[in-house]
Design an enzyme around this catalytic site. Sequence first.
Site, PDB file in Angstrom:
ATOM      1  N   ASP A   1       0.861  -1.188   0.000  1.00  0.00           N
ATOM      2  CA  ASP A   1       0.000   0.000   0.000  1.00  0.00           C
ATOM      3  C   ASP A   1       0.896   1.236   0.000  1.00  0.00           C
ATOM      4  OD1 ASP A   1      -1.825  -2.039   0.448  1.00  0.00           O
ATOM      5  OD2 ASP A   1      -2.894  -0.996   2.053  1.00  0.00           O
TER       6      ASP A   1
ATOM      7  N   LYS B   1      -7.057   3.356  -2.586  1.00  0.00           N
ATOM      8  CA  LYS B   1      -7.368   3.259  -1.161  1.00  0.00           C
ATOM      9  C   LYS B   1      -7.610   4.662  -0.615  1.00  0.00           C
ATOM     10  CE  LYS B   1      -4.983   1.898   3.148  1.00  0.00           C
ATOM     11  NZ  LYS B   1      -3.783   1.215   3.689  1.00  0.00           N
TER      12      LYS B   1
ATOM     13  N   LYS C   1     -10.219   0.165  -1.672  1.00  0.00           N
ATOM     14  CA  LYS C   1     -10.034  -0.162  -0.262  1.00  0.00           C
ATOM     15  C   LYS C   1     -10.456   1.014   0.601  1.00  0.00           C
ATOM     16  CE  LYS C   1      -6.478  -1.538   3.127  1.00  0.00           C
ATOM     17  NZ  LYS C   1      -5.099  -2.033   3.287  1.00  0.00           N
TER      18      LYS C   1
END
Length: 238
Positions: free
Chosen positions: A105, A169, A198
Amino acid sequence: MSNEATPSVQPAAVAAGSIASYIDHTLLKPEASEADVLKVCAEAAEYGFKSVCVNPIWVKTVKTALKGSGVLTCSVVGFPLGATPTDVKTFEARGAVLDGADEVDMVINIAAARAGDKGALAEDIASVAEAVHASGAILKVIIETALLTDGQKVLACEAAVEAGADFVKTSTGFNGGGATVEDVTLMRRTVGPGLGVKASGGVRSLEDAHAMIAAGATRIGASSGIAIVKGEQGSSTY
């Protein structure tokens, strides 16, 4: 690109038990100890969470602890500010996957997003994506929604698509704000069905998780994963 972007379970059918497979069980506190990390790994294996997400120094520990469990190892890059040079993020990502991370990430260049510089955003993301994908891992791109206007969020998501990311995300959980239904809806509309979305930051209950999934999230980042699965209210800020 990830083939996990759209799970087969439809939002209306997601129960407390099956929702565990959406959750990245997260421990990103800088003061976390090895014992804390191992505890999170044991919880993830017990409840069947999708991954354990930790800072890079813990990737080897997590990979070893999760061996045979079916739970993925996830780490972060350029975290939590995103304000490191692209070559540094790329080096960090390469190290994480070499240590065993299945997923990475990364935080975008937030200043570039605020300046409307899609080219800089895409270049930053593409370099990290290349390093991550070379080892067969998945890249999630944190756009830090709390610091962006809707137009800047769209720009960042478009850059992630162009650069070959697997997910976008919402948040780090460290820079104010967190996931909202409105942001998840906007991100899903922007990236289409091909990328994962996400929702991270402030998802603390089963109700919160259901709302994010209904809005288009295919993954939930939370340190309240156990509370979510049990249908309780978590107290963590992430």
